[in-house]
Design a protein around this motif. Structure first.
Motif, PDB file in Angstrom:
ATOM      1  N   VAL A  59     -15.001 -48.472 -16.737  1.00 16.96           N
ATOM      2  CA  VAL A  59     -15.961 -47.536 -16.144  1.00 16.96           C
ATOM      3  C   VAL A  59     -15.354 -46.871 -14.907  1.00 16.96           C
ATOM      4  O   VAL A  59     -15.459 -45.656 -14.711  1.00 16.96           O
ATOM      5  CB  VAL A  59     -17.268 -48.281 -15.800  1.00 16.96           C
ATOM      6  N   VAL A 113     -14.163 -42.549 -14.323  1.00 16.70           N
ATOM      7  CA  VAL A 113     -14.471 -41.661 -13.201  1.00 16.70           C
ATOM      8  C   VAL A 113     -13.170 -41.179 -12.556  1.00 16.70           C
ATOM      9  O   VAL A 113     -13.045 -40.004 -12.171  1.00 16.70           O
ATOM     10  CB  VAL A 113     -15.369 -42.368 -12.166  1.00 16.70           C
ATOM     11  N   VAL A 165     -21.360 -43.896 -17.299  1.00 14.55           N
ATOM     12  CA  VAL A 165     -20.895 -43.054 -16.194  1.00 14.55           C
ATOM     13  C   VAL A 165     -21.544 -41.673 -16.227  1.00 14.55           C
ATOM     14  O   VAL A 165     -21.613 -40.994 -15.203  1.00 14.55           O
ATOM     15  CB  VAL A 165     -19.353 -42.906 -16.196  1.00 14.55           C
TER      16      VAL A 165
END
Length: 821
Positions: A399, A403, A441
């Motif tokens: 995760v 990003v 996300v």
């Protein structure tokens, strides 16, 4: 085949120093010159750095002849900032002659803003960095362009990285760099590693086409022990303690420079203080080094170690890794290293050069640690080293990576999924798990969709996922990394001098006026203000001793088996060596009053005392496994006969204590039904979860996962959140997910990490299977045996102050010695 001009200069460079080129170094050079990736495994101090560094230069020479442009060519990844600085110095020293004109620099959390600005304009030719700084670089919009000329990636201390989430972070970064450059060459450096083939697969990806080079250099490692004058026949954790101070001082006196390793920071503080008390003339000649101390203090110690100006340094694992301290002649290990690989790693800090002997001497704090020393020496002679397990699909790291990549130019789902699956830990990542991570996300999963701060990554009209908000981008870059420790606060003198940092939970227990030991000084706690603990110097030694992270490392499986082998030899009268001779009186009483545990026999002891009814079991599987095993057995016993049982564990076994007498014989044999046999592997997962407060354990583990996954922000510089705030935030997420998003994969991960890392479920299952293969030796004791005594003291520790514990132990030892006379 004729040598290139650079190869000839390399040979001349070695010859000018009177050094011999080892065959493994030439093997790396040949492979690297052809662009072949690989893993180099060789002992500490054997010349691994020169092997891969010169291999990278030979590769660069070949590409340069084909008209390669200038730019970042070699990326060197290291796990420690201190090691990064040391590596830069080593590469610059040889690069001045062999790569003139090349800029060799570091980029870590310690790099100054001015140097970062210079690097932003033009990358150096060689960049030494850490996993966290590399991820930060990948989050830049122009990352692909900056890495476009990269030829070689070298991962140092791979054995240290591969078993952690930081290693997974490196895997993902390498997958990205390889996608940008199909010709990228990767080399890893490792030592003290048992699962070499897997280590290479993890480093190079599932389609591993690299070479494995093992450095067969004759590096003699000497393991010996300081034998106590009176090892005592009834040992307990730390009982030798300061009795070993004078022998340790004598060893330090006999060498120019010595490293004194301890397993915990609080232990390092205590031994440093005792050394200074005993030898005040050594003030300024001995130093302290651990991770809580201020960076400037640590760097001062490291620099003076290099120049040979310090006689001794008391340290923790902070000096385990490959920083080159040539003046170090001796290594002393206070207490057992608990693992063969760790012992070898620490031994390699002495004699850190080809041809020199590396020596490590155990300073036992418990008589039975002599047994571990004898076992470690035998296991080492047989070439046994521990394997490092590799994390499987940690979704919190994934995760965070999503990003990071969205910031670094953006990504399309299908392309990045294929790239992520090229990383070994995610080779089995399913489309559903990928979609869950992407959804998490993009909109915070099922339960956080209404909060805009959790819509961190959104697709544009072309389907490219990017971070839509500048504030979110800044927040993410400040949180990149997988190192999660308890919230720390600064420790400063009232006058303003900074000493270091310490866990907030420890400071929270102190009252103004309390004394504690830190940074080699006795300090008086004054107050806390804005995440800073203010202190003044104190006199006297009363007060608390900090218990920092890294508390108690469990005995490794390999060392545990080696210990049982030594006990088997003792039972047969074949044990040899100074450690086993010193232990002979202890083992004689153990055999007379009970028996010895071995690989063939599981020792189980029962004892009735004024406290109640005791069950002692000795699987020799390490304290983590014993904690899970003791809880499991207590749960299974209570299902047959309702009972409340208290638990104590150490590395050798565990104790169950109850008020009621229980007939253990049928339970141990399974005579009352296979489903009730205490050591059955049937329904293991269900029983382990039921026997522990699994929800509380998972919630504690979830705090780390929430931080890595970006759910919990630790605050901006100068405005950090307290541990209580962070704990409350993560607890809130945990409860929200449990109630409204039960399928959240981060919850599943938290439970899996508790089972595998804290309770070592895989090893627990393997231990149960082993126990089924051992004969049960059930012994009814009249009084505590030497092995049982250590477990009883572990239980007393939880109930008594240090002074009362010492008094009670002294009375018990006196009574047992009288019975043994």
């Amino acid at each position: 085949m004729s040598k290139s001009a650079l190869a000839q200069r390399i040979d001349a460079w070695f010859a000018a120093r009177g050094w011999t080129v080892f065959p493994f170094q030439r093997a790396v050079w040949r492979a690297a010159a052809q662009g072949q990736p690989g893993l180099l495994h060789a002992s500490t101090g054997s010349g691994k750095t020169y092997a891969v560094w010169f291999g990278a230069l030979l590769r660069a020479e070949r590409l340069q002849r084909k008209g390669r442009k200038q730019g970042l060519r070699v990326l060197w990844i290291t796990p420690m900032r201190a090691l990064a600085a040391d590596t830069v110095r080593a590469l610059q020293a040889s690069g001045a002659e062999l790569a003139p004109g090349w800029r060799i620099e570091a980029r870590t959390g310690d790099t100054s803003a001015a140097q970062r600005a210079r690097q932003a304009k033009a990358w150096p030719d060689v960049l030494v960095t850490t996993p966290e700084s590399l991820s930060l670089m990948l989050s830049q919009v122009d990352a692909r362009e900056r890495f476009s000329l990269l030829e070689t990636v070298i991962v140092d201390e791979w054995h240290e990285l591969m078993g952690s989430k930081r290693g997974v972070q490196v895997q993902l970064a390498l997958a990205r760099l390889r996608r940008w450059s199909g010709a990228l060459m990767t080399w890893g450096l490792s030592a003290t590693l048992g699962n070499l083939q897997q280590a290479q697969d993890v480093l190079l990806g599932e389609e591993n086409t690299g070479v494995l080079v093992e450095g067969k250099v004759k590096k003699r490692i000497l393991v010996d022990s300081l034998i106590p004058v009176n090892p005592t026949r009834f040992p307990w954790g730390g009982h030798l303690g300061i009795q070993m101070l004078q022998p340790l001082i004598a060893e330090i006196e006999g060498s120019a420079t010595t490293l004194v390793f301890t397993n915990t920071r609080s232990q390092a503080e205590l031994w440093y203080q005792h050394l200074l008390d005993a030898r005040p003339d050594w003030a300024g000649l001995i130093a302290l080094h651990h991770g809580s101390l201020d960076r400037e203090v640590r760097e001062w110690v490291e620099q003076h170690l290099k120049t040979g100006e310090l006689k001794a340094v008391v340290c923790t694992s902070s000096l385990d890794l490959g920083v080159d301290f040539l003046p170090v002649e001796r290594v002393l290990q206070v207490g057992s290293a608990k693992g063969i690989a760790r012992l070898v790693q620490r031994a390699g800090r002495s004699g850190h050069a080809p041809g020199r002997i590396s020596r490590v001497t155990l300073v036992p704090t418990n008589s039975l640690e002599l047994l571990e020393a004898a076992a470690a020496r035998t296991a080492l002679a047989q070439g046994h080293l521990e394997a490092r397990p590799v994390p499987d699909k940690p979704l919190d790291v994934l995760v965070q990576h999503l990003v990071t990549i969205a910031l670094g130019g953006g990504f399309q789902s299908a392309e990045l999924y294929a790239e992520v699956r090229a990383a070994w830990s995610y080779r089995h990542l399913t489309p559903d798990e990928w979609q869950w991570a992407l959804d998490f996300v993009a909109r915070g999963g099922q339960s956080l969709t209404v909060y805009p701060e959790y819509r961190r990554v959104l697709p544009d009209e072309e389907g490219v996922y990017r971070v839509p908000d500048v504030a979110l981008a800044r927040r993410h870059r400040m949180s990149i990394g997988t190192i999660v420790s308890e919230a720390a606060i600064q420790v400063k003198f009232l006058g303003g001098g900074r000493i270091g940092s310490i866990e907030e939970s420890f400071i929270a227990r102190l009252k103004p006026g309390d004394h504690f030991l830190f940074g080699g000084r006795i300090l008086e706690f004054v107050r806390v203000h804005e995440m800073t603990a203010y202190v003044r110097r104190a006199t006297g030694s009363r007060g608390a001793v900090p218990r920092w992270q890294g508390g108690k490392m469990p005995l490794s499986s390999e060392l545990a088996h080696a210990v049982l082998d030594q006990l088997q030899l003792a039972q047969e009268g074949k044990a040899s060596g100074p450690e086993m001779r010193a232990l002979a009186p202890l083992l004689a009483i153990q055999q007379a009053w009970s028996s010895l545990p071995t690989c063939a026999a599981l020792l189980v002891e029962t004892l009735s005392s004024r406290e109640g009814h005791h069950l002692f079991v000795y699987p020799f599987a390490g304290r983590s496994v014993h904690l899970g095993l003791a809880s499991l057995l207590a749960y299974r016993i209570a299902r047959v006969q309702p009972a409340t049982l208290s638990i104590a564990v150490n590395d050798y076994g565990f104790e169950l204590l109850g008020a009621d007498d229980i007939d253990f014989a049928p339970l141990l044999s399974g005579a009352s039904g296979a489903d009730l046999a205490l050591f059955s592997t049937d329904n293991l997962l269900e029983d382990v979860l039921a026997s522990l407060n699994a929800t509380e354990l998972s919630q504690r583990r979830f705090r780390e996962i929430a931080r890595i996954a970006g759910l919990v922000f630790q605050g901006y510089p100068g405005q950090p959140k307290s541990a209580r705030q962070l704990q409350a935030s993560s607890s809130l997420f945990f409860e929200v997910f449990r109630k409204h998003d039960a399928a959240n994969l981060l919850l599943t991960q938290a439970q899996r990490e508790v089972l595998e890392q804290e309770l070592e479920l895989t090893r627990l299952r393997a231990t149960l299977r082993e126990l089924h293969g051992r004969r049960i030796s059930l012994q009814a004791l009249e009084r505590a045996s030497p092995f049982a005594f250590g477990l009883m003291v572990e239980r007393f520790r939880e109930q008594l102050t240090t002074e009362k514990l010492s008094d009670r132990v002294a009375r018990l030892v006196s009574a047992l010695e009288k019975a043994a006379a």
